[in-house]
Design a protein around this motif. Structure first.
Motif, PDB file in Angstrom:
ATOM      1  N   THR A  92     -15.031  -8.009   4.427  1.00  0.00           N
ATOM      2  CA  THR A  92     -15.798  -8.541   5.549  1.00  0.00           C
ATOM      3  C   THR A  92     -16.951  -9.354   4.982  1.00  0.00           C
ATOM      4  O   THR A  92     -17.497  -9.020   3.925  1.00  0.00           O
ATOM      5  N   GLU A  99     -19.098 -13.727  11.788  1.00  0.00           N
ATOM      6  CA  GLU A  99     -18.669 -12.498  11.135  1.00  0.00           C
ATOM      7  C   GLU A  99     -17.146 -12.543  10.958  1.00  0.00           C
ATOM      8  O   GLU A  99     -16.412 -12.750  11.926  1.00  0.00           O
ATOM      9  N   GLU A 101     -13.512 -10.890   9.243  1.00  0.00           N
ATOM     10  CA  GLU A 101     -12.728  -9.823   8.633  1.00  0.00           C
ATOM     11  C   GLU A 101     -11.451 -10.417   8.059  1.00  0.00           C
ATOM     12  O   GLU A 101     -10.856 -11.317   8.659  1.00  0.00           O
ATOM     13  N   TYR A 122      -7.704 -14.378   9.095  1.00  0.00           N
ATOM     14  CA  TYR A 122      -9.133 -14.211   9.335  1.00  0.00           C
ATOM     15  C   TYR A 122      -9.403 -13.902  10.806  1.00  0.00           C
ATOM     16  O   TYR A 122      -8.973 -14.645  11.698  1.00  0.00           O
TER      17      TYR A 122
END
Length: 212
Positions: A92, A99, A101, A122
């Motif tokens: 992350t 943001e 991951e 992503y």
């Protein structure tokens, strides 16, 4: 967040005055990544990774950074020290205020005789998932799923099952440069709410955008 579809598998996301671009490959526009604050690349195939497009973007904005897997990072990191970050499944990070991951490990099978390469997807802001060249299920609810509709490695039944399994609120086509205009209505019917895909399916032309 504003999502703009570029050609083939490339997507631009904009939020709070900053821009993140995913997969500016050789089938996307030459300036697809120019103006980006952050760039994500899912894997090394030319329709997702084009060194010239990356260099143009990183040269245009000295503060721009790239996040990608090792096979791509090794090709460009020397030219942009400190600006290229290697990622893998489970990582992350924050990129230009987004943001992110990382999900997935391998490219989908093209043929048993062709070795599989690394591929990552992503999930951006817990909302938009771009799987690259795989039908990766992120294992959590997804608001907007970027769906690779046409590739040498998939067939429509697999795409339908993928939509059913992820069950996003919205599905948007990517990986569509090989799809002719004659075929697009067929995919729209198959993937849309009245077809077996049963999804809130949206197809954007290159340059079209929507607000998420």
């Amino acid at each position: 967040m504003k999502l703009t579809k570029k050609s083939h598998a490339c997507v631009r996301l904009e939020k709070d005055g900053r821009t993140l671009v995913i997969d500016p490959g050789a089938f996307s526009e030459e300036d697809a990544a120019v103006g980006a604050d952050a760039i994500l690349v899912t894997h090394e195939h030319i329709d997702h990774f084009n060194e010239d497009r990356l260099r143009a973007a990183l040269d245009a904005n000295p503060a721009a950074e790239l996040w990608t897997l090792r096979s791509v990072a090794e090709q460009v990191s020397a030219a942009f020290p400190g600006r290229v970050h290697t990622v893998g499944e489970g990582d992350t990070f924050t990129a230009a205020g987004f943001e992110v991951e990382v999900h997935g490990q391998l490219h989908a099978v093209i043929h048993p005789d062709i070795p599989r390469i690394t591929n990552v997807g992503y999930l951006v802001d817990g909302s938009v998932f771009h799987p690259g060249d795989a039908l990766t299920v992120p294992g959590r609810p997804v608001d907007t799923l970027m769906v690779p509709v046409m590739a040498p490695w998939n067939k429509v039944s697999e795409v339908i099952d993928y939509l059913r399994e992820v069950s996003p609120r919205r599905a948007v086509d990517i990986h569509d440069a090989l799809l002719t205009d004659l075929a697009r209505p067929v995919y729209d019917r198959m993937l849309g709410p009245d077809g077996p895909g049963g999804a809130n399916h949206t197809r954007l032309a290159p340059g079209e955008a929507l607000t998420l």
